[in-house]
Write an enzyme that holds these catalytic residues in place. Structure first.
Site, mmCIF file in Angstrom:
data_model
loop_
_atom_site.group_PDB
_atom_site.id
_atom_site.type_symbol
_atom_site.label_atom_id
_atom_site.label_comp_id
_atom_site.label_asym_id
_atom_site.label_seq_id
_atom_site.Cartn_x
_atom_site.Cartn_y
_atom_site.Cartn_z
ATOM 1 N N ARG A 1 42.389 54.454 38.328
ATOM 2 C CA ARG A 1 43.096 53.170 37.741
ATOM 3 C C ARG A 1 42.324 51.990 37.274
ATOM 4 O O ARG A 1 42.693 51.006 36.628
ATOM 5 C CB ARG A 1 43.723 52.551 39.131
ATOM 6 C CG ARG A 1 44.953 53.284 39.287
ATOM 7 C CD ARG A 1 45.383 52.721 40.893
ATOM 8 N NE ARG A 1 44.543 53.492 41.645
ATOM 9 C CZ ARG A 1 44.847 52.868 43.136
ATOM 10 N NH1 ARG A 1 45.580 52.143 43.506
ATOM 11 N NH2 ARG A 1 43.957 53.547 44.203
ATOM 12 N N ALA B 1 6.866 15.480 4.178
ATOM 13 C CA ALA B 1 8.073 15.985 4.159
ATOM 14 C C ALA B 1 8.431 16.943 2.794
ATOM 15 O O ALA B 1 7.805 16.695 1.943
ATOM 16 C CB ALA B 1 9.007 14.887 4.182
HETATM 17 CA CA CA Z 1 42.651 56.898 47.273
#
Ligand code: CA
Ligand code: UD1
Length: 465
Positions: A16, A427
């Site tokens: 399942r 920079a």
């Molecule tokens: Ca079972």
């Protein structure tokens, strides 16, 4: 105390779940389901449980073997029922005498204290079998526990073999037992498969013990949640919620504030110091360790991270395999990857990514940077948009930035490169060569200014079109 043995039945298919992954390896809070009964047994001092494997045997043995080196595997070649599974396990316990705990691999919510109480009951009653039972509002497909007029357990009947009257019983068999080894060996040889499923039912051992005049005992689990078996992914998700709730409560009782706790996930191996506060959506995974008085902002995700005391992680920061010392501030929207070390009072701000890099005490990278394969000293300022170019398409190289360096915004360091103490980098520089201590380095071309030429430039453009 006499020795106790244990087996975990885990050979079943788990149809399942509708999954290529064996059921007992589906994770709950980052750990395979089967690790929960294994940990329970370890908590009881049982370090060499027998795990009955069948479906997905190789994957299950590999996963269990890596984390539980003491586990012994019994191979049930065909899944002919729970009694057949127990018989496979008993082959590995041939010389054992004493109580055997039997657990299922798909029952992760069971508590150690419950099984300890079952064992106590088993010993007090000097029983052949002691069954962990539960009273449920909806008994569903569980086996029903038939108790006689004297309150003694008579037999267990599977739902599929039960009469309507038996189905109305709401005391069920949890599938967890404590059984005397010698009795178990004898009874397993006597159990047949004359039932609705044509399976060898372990539950038949109860009626057989009664027939033989042996004492049978039972104990109701106080919390029916605990005996919940997992057959599908809805039950998996519910069980994970129950586990997560238990872990959150444990930390709340230990002095951790959690706001909107339902939305916070803390895995079992995480450790958290007192007076730390956790906001909604925080996820703490793996072996994360959090110090005292830390603050974890909304949506922070930490895996295998060590935070010292008083660290602030601002919202939506993702940290993995990083070490962060006292008083640091990280984020919002920062990413610390494995090998990051932030020494005391470091600040890493938004859209900064750090990988395999150390930032010394008090250093700051506040905005929009990538710092990879770097060693950065103390008191360094990393300007916005600084990038360590650590990869040339073939190899990775180191960037070293010594104490007190000031890096202007939008700088690239093409590694390998070293910036000496107290140097300044202008920079927008692309630094390809080492910069000596106390030097100023800049790679910008000079700015050119044409005075009063703005409008004339626009007119010329328009005429062209
Ligand atoms: Ca079972
Ligand atoms: C079993 C009990 C039932 C109880 C329920 C509790 C029996 C006959 N019935 O039913 O009374 O209420 O558990 O959850 O025991 N397994 C194997 N090999 C096998 C068959 C099963 O290793 O051949 C393992 C499964 O992987 C699982 C455990 O045994 O971990 C239980 O098997 P399962 O088929 O789920 O039993 P239930 O029908 O739920």
């Amino acid at each position: 105390m006499a020795a106790v043995a244990a087996m975990i039945l885990a050979a079943g298919q788990g149809t399942r779940m509708k999954s290529a992954l064996p059921k007992v390896l589906h994770p709950l809070l980052g750990q395979p389901m089967l690790f929960y009964p294994l940990r329970l047994l370890a908590d009881l001092g049982i370090e060499q449980p027998v795990v009955v494997v069948g479906n997905g045997r190789e994957a299950v043995e590999a996963a269990v073997g890596a984390a539980w080196p003491g586990a012994v595997f019994a191979w049930q070649r065909q899944q002919r029922g729970t009694a057949d599974a127990a018989a496979a396990a008993m082959e590995k316990l041939a010389a054992f005498s004493g109580p055997v705990i039997i657990l299922c691999g798909d029952v992760p919510l069971l508590r150690t204290a419950t099984v300890a109480a079952l064992l106590d009951r088993h010993r007090e009653r000097q029983a052949a079998v002691t069954v962990l039972t539960a009273v449920l509002a909806e008994a569903g497909a569980y086996g029903r526990v038939v108790v006689d007029g004297a309150g003694e357990l008579e037999r267990i009947v599977e739902a599929r073999d039960a009469t309507a009257a038996e189905l109305a019983i709401n005391r069920i068999n949890s599938g967890t037992y404590c059984v005397d080894a010698a009795f178990l060996r004898r009874v397993l040889a006597a159990i047949d498969c004359q039932n609705a499923q044509g399976e060898y039912y372990l539950t038949d051992m109860v009626a057989k013990a009664r027939e033989a005049g042996l004492p049978v005992a039972w104990l109701d689990a106080g919390d029916p949640d605990e005996i919940q078996g997992i057959n599908d992914r809805r039950q998996l998700a519910r069980a994970e919620q129950v586990l997560a709730g238990r872990i959150r409560e444990q930390w709340q009782l230990a002095g951790v504030s959690i706001s909107f706790p339902d939305q916070v996930l803390i895995e079992p191996q995480v450790r958290i110091g007192q007076d730390t506060t956790i906001e909604m959506g925080v996820v703490l995974r793996g072996r994360t360790e959090i110090g005292r008085g830390c603050h974890l902002g909304v949506g922070a995700v930490l895996s295998d991270v060590r935070l010292a005391d008083g660290v602030r992680i601002m919202p939506y920061s993702v940290l993995e395999g990083a070490e962060v010392e006292e008083g640091c501030q990280v984020g919002p929207f920062a990413r610390l990857r494995p090998g990051t070390v932030l020494r005391r009072e470091v600040k890493v701000g938004n859209f900064v990514e750090v990988k395999k890099a150390e930032l010394g005490a008090g250093s700051k990278a506040s905005h929009l940077s990538y710092l990879g394969d770097a060693r950065i000293g103390r008191g360094v300022n990393i300007g916005a948009g600084t990038i360590t170019c650590n990869y040339d398409g073939f190899n990775k190289y180191q960037t070293v930035i010594e104490d007190g360096v000031f890096v202007g915004s939008d700088t690239q360091f093409v590694a390998p490169v070293t910036i000496g103490r107290d140097a300044l980098v202008g920079a927008g520089s692309t630094i390809t060569k080492d910069v000596p201590a106390n030097a100023v380095a800049t790679t910008r071309s000079r700015q050119v200014v044409y005075r009063d030429r703005g409008m004339a430039y626009r007119t010329a453009k328009k005429e062209k079109e």
